[in-house]
Design an enzyme around this catalytic site. Sequence first.
Site, PDB file in Angstrom:
ATOM      1  N   GLU A 163       9.998  19.893  67.326  1.00 45.09           N
ATOM      2  CA  GLU A 163      10.328  21.186  67.975  1.00 45.09           C
ATOM      3  C   GLU A 163       9.300  21.226  69.040  1.00 45.09           C
ATOM      4  O   GLU A 163       8.533  22.215  69.189  1.00 45.09           O
ATOM      5  CB  GLU A 163      10.467  22.247  67.298  1.00 45.09           C
ATOM      6  CG  GLU A 163      11.400  22.445  66.188  1.00 45.09           C
ATOM      7  CD  GLU A 163      11.319  23.823  65.232  1.00 45.09           C
ATOM      8  OE1 GLU A 163      10.501  24.470  65.432  1.00 45.09           O
ATOM      9  OE2 GLU A 163      12.185  24.141  64.528  1.00 45.09           O
ATOM     10  N   GLU A 198      16.767  20.403  60.164  1.00 46.98           N
ATOM     11  CA  GLU A 198      16.200  21.766  59.492  1.00 46.98           C
ATOM     12  C   GLU A 198      17.303  22.800  59.581  1.00 46.98           C
ATOM     13  O   GLU A 198      17.658  23.119  60.700  1.00 46.98           O
ATOM     14  CB  GLU A 198      14.807  22.332  60.071  1.00 46.98           C
ATOM     15  CG  GLU A 198      13.646  21.635  60.017  1.00 46.98           C
ATOM     16  CD  GLU A 198      12.426  22.589  60.518  1.00 46.98           C
ATOM     17  OE1 GLU A 198      12.395  23.659  60.880  1.00 46.98           O
ATOM     18  OE2 GLU A 198      11.448  21.531  60.796  1.00 46.98           O
TER      19      GLU A 198
HETATM   20  O1  IFM Z   1       8.386  26.584  59.296  1.00 49.32           O
HETATM   21  C1  IFM Z   1       8.967  26.121  60.421  1.00 49.32           C
HETATM   22  C2  IFM Z   1       8.798  24.801  60.665  1.00 49.32           C
HETATM   23  O2  IFM Z   1       7.691  24.298  60.681  1.00 49.32           O
HETATM   24  C3  IFM Z   1       9.460  24.394  62.077  1.00 49.32           C
HETATM   25  N1  IFM Z   1      10.826  24.805  62.004  1.00 49.32           N
HETATM   26  C4  IFM Z   1      10.984  26.423  61.718  1.00 49.32           C
HETATM   27  C5  IFM Z   1      10.423  26.416  60.337  1.00 49.32           C
HETATM   28  C6  IFM Z   1      10.711  27.861  59.914  1.00 49.32           C
HETATM   29  O3  IFM Z   1      10.131  28.799  60.961  1.00 49.32           O
END
Ligand code: IFM
Length: 443
Positions: free
Chosen positions: A167, A355
Site C-alpha cells: 500500500e 488483504e
Molecule cells: O493493518 C492494515 C495493514 O497493515 C495494511 N492494510 C490495511 C490493514 C487494516 O487497516
Amino acid sequence: MFDKKQFGNDFKWGVSTAAYQIEGAHLSDGKGHSIWDKFSNQPKKIFKGHNGNHACDFYNKYRDDLQLMKYLNIPNFRFSLAWSRILPNGTGHANQKGIDFYNKLIDQSLEFGIEPWVTLYHWDLPQALENKGGWTNREVVGWFSDYAELCAKQFGDRVKNWMVLNEPMVFTGAGYFLGVHAPGRKGLRNFIPAVHHAALSQSVIAKIIKDICPLSNVGTTFSCSHLEPNTSSDKDRLATIKVDALINRLFIEPSLGLGYPTSDIKLLDRIYKYFLPNDEHLLKHDFDFVGIQNYTREIVTHSYFVPLLNAKFIKAEKRKVPITLMNWEVYPDALYQILKKYSAYPQIKKIIVTENGAAFHDTIFDGKVNDELRTSYLKSHIGEVLRAKNDGVNVGGYFVWTFTDNFEWAEGFYPRFGLVHTNFKTQERTVKQSGYWYKEFLQ
Ligand code: IFM
C-alpha cells in the site's frame, strides 16, 4: 452459499500479516530501529500510547502460530520482512541473526505445508535511512535495491511469491503528507518526492527479484476503495474523479506504462520536478500479479474547504450504514466493483486480493469468541470475489487480514482484525468463530 471448489484448485487462500504488527522483539538479536519503533514510542502518536515493541511476540511464538495456521487449514501465509532486522542500518552490515529468523520462519512454514508469500516493505523503514531523508531521498531506490537483492539471494531458493510494497498510497499519504503514521512528516514537499521514489522502487525492485529468481511470482500491492459521488452533480463527480486518481490510480498506472494520472489531478504536476531522463521507463514493470487490498467504499463530495483537492469523504458514521471499528462501511459490493475496475486494465495479468477483513469488538466469553459480524463480513466478501471471477475477472487468490489480532498502527491494539484472538498480556491465542468458519471452508 458457495464452496471452495467453485474457485478452482489453483486459487490461493491465505492470511496476511506484517512484521511490525506482529513480531515484537523490537530490538532483539541485533535488530536496528525502524521508523515505527521511533514513532510509536513518542507521546501522543498512537491510541492510548500503545506501541509495537512486543505486539504478538511472533518473533518468539512463530512456531506455535504456524502450527495453529496449519490446524486452521490455511495453505498460504503472507508476511513481511523487517528491513532493519536484516540490515540494522538499512545498508551495509547484515545481521545474521535476523536472517536466521526468517530462514527459520520460511523453513517451518514449508515444513507445515504452508506456502510463504513475502512482502519486502510493509512500512517499517530503517530509522537510519529516514535520518538521510527516507522516501523523500532518491537514494532510497538504491538502498532498497541492495536490501531486496540480499533477500532474494538469501530466501529465493524457497520463497516463490514476492510482493515489493504494501500500500504505497498509505505509507506515503499517512507518513509523509498527513503525518499520522511514521515517520510523521507532513505536506506536499515530502509527499510528492516520496510518491515518486516509492513508485520507482516498486518496479525497479520487482525486476531485481525476477532477475535473481526468474521462476518466482512477483507482484506488489495497492490499497483501493470503491468510490461513488454523493450526488450526480458535476462538482461531486469531478471530486470523485480526483480522489480516484489520488487513491486508486496513482501507483498502479505508472507501473502499467500509463504514467501518473496528472491530467485528472493537477496537484500532482509537481512530481515531474523529481524526474530524471529514464524515469518514464523505470516506472514500468510487467508484474506477475497485482495485489489489491479493499475494505470498503467511500462516498465523495465536493468541498471548498479542502485545499488543492476540493473533495472529501462523507464519513460512514454520518451515513447511518453498518460500520466496523475502523469506521469503515461494510459494503461487500465494493470488492466486486474494485475487482472489475482493476481487471479493466488490459495490462494486468492476474489480481490477488492480498488483504480484506474487518475489525469488530471481540470479547471472550466462556473461552469462545463469537464474532458473527466478522464471519458474515468474510462470507459476503468472498462471495463477491466469486461473483467477479464468474464474470470473467482473473482473480487468483484471497488473503484475510489478518491471522491474529495485532498492532493496528495509529489505532494501537484497539481494532481487532484477527481470525484468532490475542490476549496481549499473556499472548494467549483463542480461535474465533470466524477462524473456525475459515478452517471448515478451507477443508
Ligand atoms: O493493518 C492494515 C495493514 O497493515 C495494511 N492494510 C490495511 C490493514 C487494516 O487497516
